[in-house]
Motif scaffolding. Sequence first.
Motif, PDB file in Angstrom:
ATOM      1  N   SER A  73      49.307  35.337  28.752  1.00 52.23           N
ATOM      2  CA  SER A  73      48.640  35.690  27.501  1.00 52.23           C
ATOM      3  C   SER A  73      47.296  36.348  27.779  1.00 52.23           C
ATOM      4  O   SER A  73      46.782  36.301  28.892  1.00 52.23           O
ATOM      5  CB  SER A  73      48.429  34.430  26.665  1.00 52.23           C
ATOM      6  N   SER A  74      46.752  36.957  26.746  1.00 55.14           N
ATOM      7  CA  SER A  74      45.437  37.599  26.871  1.00 55.14           C
ATOM      8  C   SER A  74      44.372  36.810  26.118  1.00 55.14           C
ATOM      9  O   SER A  74      43.359  37.345  25.704  1.00 55.14           O
ATOM     10  CB  SER A  74      45.502  39.030  26.305  1.00 55.14           C
ATOM     11  N   TYR A  75      44.617  35.522  25.937  1.00 52.71           N
ATOM     12  CA  TYR A  75      43.658  34.699  25.208  1.00 52.71           C
ATOM     13  C   TYR A  75      42.376  34.526  26.016  1.00 52.71           C
ATOM     14  O   TYR A  75      42.370  34.588  27.244  1.00 52.71           O
ATOM     15  CB  TYR A  75      44.222  33.295  24.930  1.00 52.71           C
ATOM     16  N   SER A  76      41.303  34.239  25.294  1.00 53.09           N
ATOM     17  CA  SER A  76      40.103  33.713  25.933  1.00 53.09           C
ATOM     18  C   SER A  76      40.198  32.194  25.889  1.00 53.09           C
ATOM     19  O   SER A  76      40.499  31.619  24.838  1.00 53.09           O
ATOM     20  CB  SER A  76      38.845  34.183  25.192  1.00 53.09           C
ATOM     21  N   PHE A  77      39.960  31.553  27.021  1.00 56.47           N
ATOM     22  CA  PHE A  77      40.063  30.098  27.098  1.00 56.47           C
ATOM     23  C   PHE A  77      38.673  29.482  27.151  1.00 56.47           C
ATOM     24  O   PHE A  77      37.755  30.048  27.745  1.00 56.47           O
ATOM     25  CB  PHE A  77      40.843  29.670  28.343  1.00 56.47           C
ATOM     26  N   ILE A  78      38.551  28.314  26.545  1.00 54.52           N
ATOM     27  CA  ILE A  78      37.352  27.500  26.708  1.00 54.52           C
ATOM     28  C   ILE A  78      37.800  26.145  27.248  1.00 54.52           C
ATOM     29  O   ILE A  78      38.538  25.415  26.583  1.00 54.52           O
ATOM     30  CB  ILE A  78      36.584  27.318  25.383  1.00 54.52           C
ATOM     31  N   ARG A  79      37.401  25.837  28.464  1.00 55.98           N
ATOM     32  CA  ARG A  79      37.767  24.567  29.079  1.00 55.98           C
ATOM     33  C   ARG A  79      36.743  23.499  28.686  1.00 55.98           C
ATOM     34  O   ARG A  79      35.536  23.728  28.824  1.00 55.98           O
ATOM     35  CB  ARG A  79      37.812  24.698  30.597  1.00 55.98           C
ATOM     36  N   VAL A  80      37.233  22.346  28.233  1.00 55.87           N
ATOM     37  CA  VAL A  80      36.346  21.257  27.815  1.00 55.87           C
ATOM     38  C   VAL A  80      36.826  19.940  28.432  1.00 55.87           C
ATOM     39  O   VAL A  80      37.980  19.810  28.847  1.00 55.87           O
ATOM     40  CB  VAL A  80      36.307  21.120  26.274  1.00 55.87           C
ATOM     41  N   LYS A  81      35.944  18.964  28.476  1.00 60.74           N
ATOM     42  CA  LYS A  81      36.294  17.650  29.008  1.00 60.74           C
ATOM     43  C   LYS A  81      37.174  16.879  28.027  1.00 60.74           C
ATOM     44  O   LYS A  81      38.097  16.176  28.440  1.00 60.74           O
ATOM     45  CB  LYS A  81      35.030  16.862  29.308  1.00 60.74           C
ATOM     46  N   ASN A  82      36.875  16.993  26.733  1.00 59.63           N
ATOM     47  CA  ASN A  82      37.586  16.205  25.728  1.00 59.63           C
ATOM     48  C   ASN A  82      37.976  17.112  24.566  1.00 59.63           C
ATOM     49  O   ASN A  82      37.120  17.535  23.780  1.00 59.63           O
ATOM     50  CB  ASN A  82      36.709  15.051  25.238  1.00 59.63           C
ATOM     51  N   ALA A  83      39.270  17.422  24.457  1.00 61.71           N
ATOM     52  CA  ALA A  83      39.735  18.347  23.422  1.00 61.71           C
ATOM     53  C   ALA A  83      39.565  17.761  22.022  1.00 61.71           C
ATOM     54  O   ALA A  83      39.320  18.497  21.063  1.00 61.71           O
ATOM     55  CB  ALA A  83      41.194  18.709  23.668  1.00 61.71           C
ATOM     56  N   GLU A  84      39.706  16.455  21.876  1.00 55.30           N
ATOM     57  CA  GLU A  84      39.568  15.838  20.553  1.00 55.30           C
ATOM     58  C   GLU A  84      38.137  15.982  20.035  1.00 55.30           C
ATOM     59  O   GLU A  84      37.913  16.304  18.863  1.00 55.30           O
ATOM     60  CB  GLU A  84      39.959  14.354  20.627  1.00 55.30           C
TER      61      GLU A  84
END
Length: 335
Positions: A67-78
């Motif tokens: 995919s061509s999405y921009s991702f944001i990695r986080v510790k806690n998705a909730e």
Amino acid sequence: MKVKAIADILDGEVDGDPEREIKDIAPVDEVDENTIAVLRGEEDWRKIKKKAGAVVIPHNVVPDRRSSYSFIRVKNAEVAFVRLVELFYPREVPQPSISPMAYLGDVKLGKDVYIGAYTWIGDAVEIGDRTVVYPFVYIAGGAKIGANTVIYPGVVIYPRVTIGSNVVIHSGTIIGSPGFGYVRCEDGWLHIPQVGGVVIEDDVHIGANVTIDSGTLRPTRIGKGVKIDNLVQIAHNVKIGENTVIAAQTGIAGSSELGNWVVLGGQVGITDHVKLGDGVMVAAQSGVTKSAPPHTKLFGYPAREYNKARRTYAILFELPQIARKVKELEKRLKE
């Protein structure tokens, strides 16, 4: 808002185009090139039906590189999801003011307080800074309410009630009503006066149509960080520990005590004078009649340790078949 700015708010790391513009948050299956979605796990990739503007993922999830999405990695998705909703849909707070159609006795108000129309506030009430009291609220004399608290329309607060800071109380809730206590006498039932009041500590959220009864001589106490769903009954002298969560239609009878971080599912019933230790979890529709030590999981009626209760119910559903086999054996023995 740009992806980089959102990542900064979420304490996340950008993988992809940080300059992409995001206009809203959307469910995973409705996200598009102008919105952002939060993925809880790798199975959520299948739910994305369109090109997404950005996707928030936990650190342990491998991004779909096709995919061509921009991702944001986080510790806690909730936690990230909560922050995103608050970012794009901030809570509307009325401007500080006191309606001329509200009645205020001899009260002590903090700074930047809002009091809505047709609210009635008795003498000797104290209300902290930036607290919001919406229209049609009744607050009896002597009540104390902390800062940054929100009280929605139709709430009734009886005498001898203390409410902390950062508390939210939704419509229809009644706090401090007399507890259900009677003594039998020759002429019927004599009501026991309930003068202990109620103490609600900081950061408590109370849903709609909740009733919290006054204690008899000591206050009914709701600990810091407790979250209470709609339609919950909490009787007199009950003590609820910090960060406990109570789902809808639960009833807690008088003088029961719940520890910290207890979780009660929907429609749980707890009889009087029961003590549940820290971290106890009670499954929905269970009836608790006995005390339980810390970190116990309870299920059923009467509630028992979760695994034992499951085995019992498994056998219970087999009883008709077992009964037929017993009758067949009895018939053979007679022959």
